[in-house]
Enzyme design. Structure first.
Site, PDB file in Angstrom:
ATOM      1  N   GLN A 128       0.830  -1.204   0.000  1.00 24.74           N
ATOM      2  CA  GLN A 128       0.000   0.000   0.000  1.00 24.74           C
ATOM      3  C   GLN A 128       0.865   1.255   0.000  1.00 24.74           C
ATOM      4  O   GLN A 128       1.891   1.320   0.666  1.00 24.74           O
ATOM      5  CB  GLN A 128      -0.889  -0.011   1.261  1.00 24.74           C
ATOM      6  CG  GLN A 128      -2.157   0.773   1.118  1.00 24.74           C
ATOM      7  CD  GLN A 128      -3.204   0.366   2.144  1.00 24.74           C
ATOM      8  OE1 GLN A 128      -3.209  -0.770   2.612  1.00 24.74           O
ATOM      9  NE2 GLN A 128      -4.099   1.262   2.489  1.00 24.74           N
TER      10      GLN A 128
ATOM     11  N   SER B 170       3.978  -6.565   2.796  1.00 23.54           N
ATOM     12  CA  SER B 170       2.625  -6.471   3.355  1.00 23.54           C
ATOM     13  C   SER B 170       1.600  -6.998   2.347  1.00 23.54           C
ATOM     14  O   SER B 170       1.598  -8.175   2.019  1.00 23.54           O
ATOM     15  CB  SER B 170       2.341  -5.027   3.777  1.00 23.54           C
ATOM     16  OG  SER B 170       1.149  -4.948   4.509  1.00 23.54           O
TER      17      SER B 170
ATOM     18  N   HIS C 108      -0.337  -3.754  10.993  1.00 26.82           N
ATOM     19  CA  HIS C 108       0.712  -4.613  11.562  1.00 26.82           C
ATOM     20  C   HIS C 108       0.948  -4.323  13.052  1.00 26.82           C
ATOM     21  O   HIS C 108       2.081  -4.254  13.510  1.00 26.82           O
ATOM     22  CB  HIS C 108       2.018  -4.483  10.764  1.00 26.82           C
ATOM     23  CG  HIS C 108       1.839  -4.854   9.326  1.00 26.82           C
ATOM     24  ND1 HIS C 108       1.658  -6.160   8.917  1.00 26.82           N
ATOM     25  CD2 HIS C 108       1.774  -4.091   8.211  1.00 26.82           C
ATOM     26  CE1 HIS C 108       1.492  -6.173   7.595  1.00 26.82           C
ATOM     27  NE2 HIS C 108       1.548  -4.947   7.143  1.00 26.82           N
TER      28      HIS C 108
ATOM     29  N   GLN D  54       0.248 -12.169   9.680  1.00 28.30           N
ATOM     30  CA  GLN D  54       0.843 -10.955   9.104  1.00 28.30           C
ATOM     31  C   GLN D  54       0.128  -9.661   9.516  1.00 28.30           C
ATOM     32  O   GLN D  54       0.757  -8.617   9.670  1.00 28.30           O
ATOM     33  CB  GLN D  54       0.841 -11.090   7.574  1.00 28.30           C
ATOM     34  CG  GLN D  54       1.690 -10.064   6.846  1.00 28.30           C
ATOM     35  CD  GLN D  54       1.016  -9.598   5.567  1.00 28.30           C
ATOM     36  OE1 GLN D  54      -0.068  -9.040   5.600  1.00 28.30           O
ATOM     37  NE2 GLN D  54       1.669  -9.855   4.451  1.00 28.30           N
TER      38      GLN D  54
END
Length: 293
Positions: free
Chosen positions: A9, A88, A196, A245
């Site tokens: 992102q 990510s 996260h 994750q």
């Protein structure tokens, strides 16, 4: 050995994927399939929307995923990875590119992930900040020292660059302490929430079910996952790491170091932007990097 890496992102831009759609029949077909799966014409927002449109998590994540994955589908024999990794969200692109996940299931999971994260962000205001110029250990110690708020390391991007994540008060307190400890910068990011971090637990729980219900296969090459920074090929291990994750840090520095230790000499970033090429070079100047957009 060739490593292919996929951005996360923040790499989005208006017009992304338009050339592919107009000039590659396979790309057009896949974009249209994604429009159908998502239930809205994401292509209209990607090709001619506004920056604001693209910043919505429910748009950003599928848009970057589609751009990256569809690029690999148009590369033919030029897409020949010995290993893959994604930052990510990019981990989903890497898994589809390596055949661990079908395109359709990838679209569905990325959409589910984006919606779950959006909901978690709305539940509790939170943010992230980039910390430059401090050793990892110092950043970790400062995060641990703030006991009345949530603040954790979220992205180990390259030596001297860590992103922290947590409650707004926690991030504000941490940024003050980082600067006092000698950080060159401690800058809050324009993001929707604390990705996260433990604040993504509601999203993790929601996504866990979707991942559990999805068929994964052994990938065509090792996938270096964010949570462990290690080469993984077992479908069940991949699923477990993918669930973890959302609340665990992205160990990008460690992933790249491990890929190089395992023989990677050439890194190709597939998708929008060039952020990962820059990070790889900061981790190791000796390897070659290029991008395909």
């Amino acid at each position: 050995m060739k490593a292919f890496v996929f951005p996360g992102q923040g790499a989005q831009f208006v017009g992304m994927g338009k050339d592919l759609y107009e000039n590659q029949p396979i790309a057009k077909a896949l974009f249209e399939q994604a429009n159908e799966i998502l239930g809205f014409r994401i292509t209209d927002l990607m090709f001619a929307g506004t920056d604001e449109d693209l910043r919505q998590t429910k748009v950003t994540q599928p848009a970057i995923f589609l751009h990256s994955v569809i690029l690999t589908k148009t590369m033919g024999a030029d897409f020949c990875p010995d290993m893959v990794a994604g930052h990510s969200l990019g981990e989903f692109s890497a898994l589809v590119a390596a055949g661990a996940l079908s395109f359709e299931d990838g679209v569905r999971l990325v959409s589910a992930r984006a919606m779950a994260m959006q909901k978690a962000c709305e539940k509790e205001p939170s943010t992230m900040a980039a910390v430059l110029g401090l050793p990892d250990a110092t950043v970790e110690e400062i995060c641990q020292s703030i006991t009345n708020e949530i603040v954790v390391p979220a992205n180990y991007n390259c030596p001297g660059q860590i992103v922290i994540s947590g409650s707004i008060a926690g991030i504000d307190a941490a940024c003050e302490k980082m600067l006092a400890a000698g950080a060159k910068r401690a800058l809050k990011l324009k993001v929707g929430g604390a990705f996260h971090s433990p604040l993504m637990e509601p999203a993790r729980a929601e996504l866990a079910q979707a991942i559990h219900d999805t068929q994964f296969s052994a990938p065509s090459c090792p996938v270096y996952q964010n949570v462990t920074a290690k080469a993984e090929t077992d479908p069940e291990t991949i699923k477990t790491n993918l669930v973890a994750q959302l609340t665990a840090p992205v160990r990008w520095t460690q992933s790249v170091i491990n890929m190089i230790a395992d023989g990677a000499t050439d890194f190709t970033e597939v998708g929008p932007g060039s952020v990962l090429q820059g990070l790889v070079k900061k981790i190791n100047k000796e390897v070659s990097t290029q991008g395909i957009q």
